[in-house]
Design a protein around this motif. Sequence first.
Motif, PDB file in Angstrom:
ATOM      1  N   ASP A  90       0.804  -1.220   0.000  1.00 56.47           N
ATOM      2  CA  ASP A  90       0.000   0.000   0.000  1.00 56.47           C
ATOM      3  C   ASP A  90       0.840   1.275   0.000  1.00 56.47           C
ATOM      4  O   ASP A  90       0.307   2.367   0.106  1.00 56.47           O
ATOM      5  N   GLY A  91       2.165   1.146  -0.101  1.00 53.99           N
ATOM      6  CA  GLY A  91       3.042   2.315  -0.136  1.00 53.99           C
ATOM      7  C   GLY A  91       3.361   2.901   1.224  1.00 53.99           C
ATOM      8  O   GLY A  91       3.981   3.960   1.315  1.00 53.99           O
ATOM      9  N   ALA A  92       2.976   2.225   2.297  1.00 52.43           N
ATOM     10  CA  ALA A  92       3.246   2.726   3.647  1.00 52.43           C
ATOM     11  C   ALA A  92       4.750   2.824   3.884  1.00 52.43           C
ATOM     12  O   ALA A  92       5.524   2.063   3.322  1.00 52.43           O
ATOM     13  N   VAL A  93       5.160   3.771   4.705  1.00 47.57           N
ATOM     14  CA  VAL A  93       6.584   3.928   5.006  1.00 47.57           C
ATOM     15  C   VAL A  93       6.934   3.398   6.396  1.00 47.57           C
ATOM     16  O   VAL A  93       8.017   3.646   6.901  1.00 47.57           O
ATOM     17  N   ARG A  94       6.008   2.680   6.995  1.00 44.46           N
ATOM     18  CA  ARG A  94       6.254   1.987   8.260  1.00 44.46           C
ATOM     19  C   ARG A  94       5.963   0.520   8.053  1.00 44.46           C
ATOM     20  O   ARG A  94       4.981   0.156   7.429  1.00 44.46           O
ATOM     21  N   GLY A  95       6.857  -0.307   8.597  1.00 45.69           N
ATOM     22  CA  GLY A  95       6.666  -1.742   8.501  1.00 45.69           C
ATOM     23  C   GLY A  95       6.577  -2.371   9.868  1.00 45.69           C
ATOM     24  O   GLY A  95       6.565  -1.676  10.893  1.00 45.69           O
ATOM     25  N   ALA A 133      17.818  -3.187   3.768  1.00 48.63           N
ATOM     26  CA  ALA A 133      16.485  -3.708   4.053  1.00 48.63           C
ATOM     27  C   ALA A 133      16.571  -4.819   5.083  1.00 48.63           C
ATOM     28  O   ALA A 133      17.574  -5.513   5.191  1.00 48.63           O
ATOM     29  N   ALA A 134      15.501  -4.980   5.832  1.00 49.75           N
ATOM     30  CA  ALA A 134      15.320  -6.124   6.722  1.00 49.75           C
ATOM     31  C   ALA A 134      14.354  -7.055   6.007  1.00 49.75           C
ATOM     32  O   ALA A 134      13.252  -6.657   5.647  1.00 49.75           O
ATOM     33  N   LEU A 135      14.804  -8.273   5.794  1.00 50.29           N
ATOM     34  CA  LEU A 135      14.001  -9.265   5.075  1.00 50.29           C
ATOM     35  C   LEU A 135      13.852 -10.517   5.920  1.00 50.29           C
ATOM     36  O   LEU A 135      14.698 -10.786   6.777  1.00 50.29           O
ATOM     37  N   ALA A 164      14.961  -7.388  18.558  1.00 48.52           N
ATOM     38  CA  ALA A 164      14.075  -8.543  18.384  1.00 48.52           C
ATOM     39  C   ALA A 164      13.118  -8.254  17.238  1.00 48.52           C
ATOM     40  O   ALA A 164      12.444  -7.229  17.227  1.00 48.52           O
ATOM     41  N   SER A 165      13.109  -9.150  16.277  1.00 52.01           N
ATOM     42  CA  SER A 165      12.204  -8.936  15.149  1.00 52.01           C
ATOM     43  C   SER A 165      10.824  -9.462  15.493  1.00 52.01           C
ATOM     44  O   SER A 165      10.680 -10.458  16.195  1.00 52.01           O
ATOM     45  N   PRO A 166       9.810  -8.775  15.000  1.00 53.83           N
ATOM     46  CA  PRO A 166       8.448  -9.223  15.300  1.00 53.83           C
ATOM     47  C   PRO A 166       8.132 -10.536  14.596  1.00 53.83           C
ATOM     48  O   PRO A 166       8.695 -10.847  13.551  1.00 53.83           O
ATOM     49  N   THR A 167       7.246 -11.294  15.201  1.00 49.91           N
ATOM     50  CA  THR A 167       6.783 -12.528  14.580  1.00 49.91           C
ATOM     51  C   THR A 167       5.726 -12.173  13.548  1.00 49.91           C
ATOM     52  O   THR A 167       4.807 -11.397  13.830  1.00 49.91           O
ATOM     53  N   LEU A 168       5.879 -12.716  12.367  1.00 53.26           N
ATOM     54  CA  LEU A 168       4.907 -12.467  11.313  1.00 53.26           C
ATOM     55  C   LEU A 168       4.002 -13.677  11.170  1.00 53.26           C
ATOM     56  O   LEU A 168       4.454 -14.815  11.243  1.00 53.26           O
ATOM     57  N   ASN A 169       2.744 -13.424  10.974  1.00 53.38           N
ATOM     58  CA  ASN A 169       1.792 -14.490  10.731  1.00 53.38           C
ATOM     59  C   ASN A 169       1.574 -14.624   9.240  1.00 53.38           C
ATOM     60  O   ASN A 169       1.289 -13.639   8.566  1.00 53.38           O
ATOM     61  N   HIS A 229      15.843 -17.330  16.341  1.00 53.51           N
ATOM     62  CA  HIS A 229      16.065 -16.832  14.987  1.00 53.51           C
ATOM     63  C   HIS A 229      14.812 -17.071  14.181  1.00 53.51           C
ATOM     64  O   HIS A 229      14.194 -18.103  14.276  1.00 53.51           O
ATOM     65  N   GLY A 230      14.484 -16.148  13.300  1.00 54.76           N
ATOM     66  CA  GLY A 230      13.312 -16.400  12.507  1.00 54.76           C
ATOM     67  C   GLY A 230      12.879 -15.198  11.845  1.00 54.76           C
ATOM     68  O   GLY A 230      12.420 -14.878  10.919  1.00 54.76           O
TER      69      GLY A 230
END
Length: 117
Positions: free
Chosen positions: A9-14, A50-52, A74-79, A116-117
């Motif tokens: 959607d072009g957002a600048v926050r992830g 980038a964080a991937l 700590a990276s967030p957990t993605l569903n 890690h994940g």
Amino acid sequence: MRHAIVAGDGAVRGTLDAALEAEGLRRRVVLTLPHFHAVALAVADGAVFAALPVHFARTVAPRLGLELYELGVASPTLNVKMYWHARLRDDPGGRWLRDRVRQVCADIVAREPAGHG
């Protein structure tokens, strides 16, 4: 540093920005792209960082000549979710595909070291 993120959607926050802010950090997002591979290509071009997702990054890094680094936060957990039309609920091919996707995801999670994940 200039950062690229995946945002259809072009957002600048992830999803990572809240974790960064909790540590008193922020990033300067200058590029949003709709797919992880497009972001990886932008990084390979040398214009951005980038964080991937780690599994994706480990796959493309050797092919694109990228270096990988731990985030330091700590990276967030993605569903990950699958969606399909109700009329395909009992379709044998659709069931087979959903079962395979679930199994692949479970196998990936089972192989990943804790933290890690």
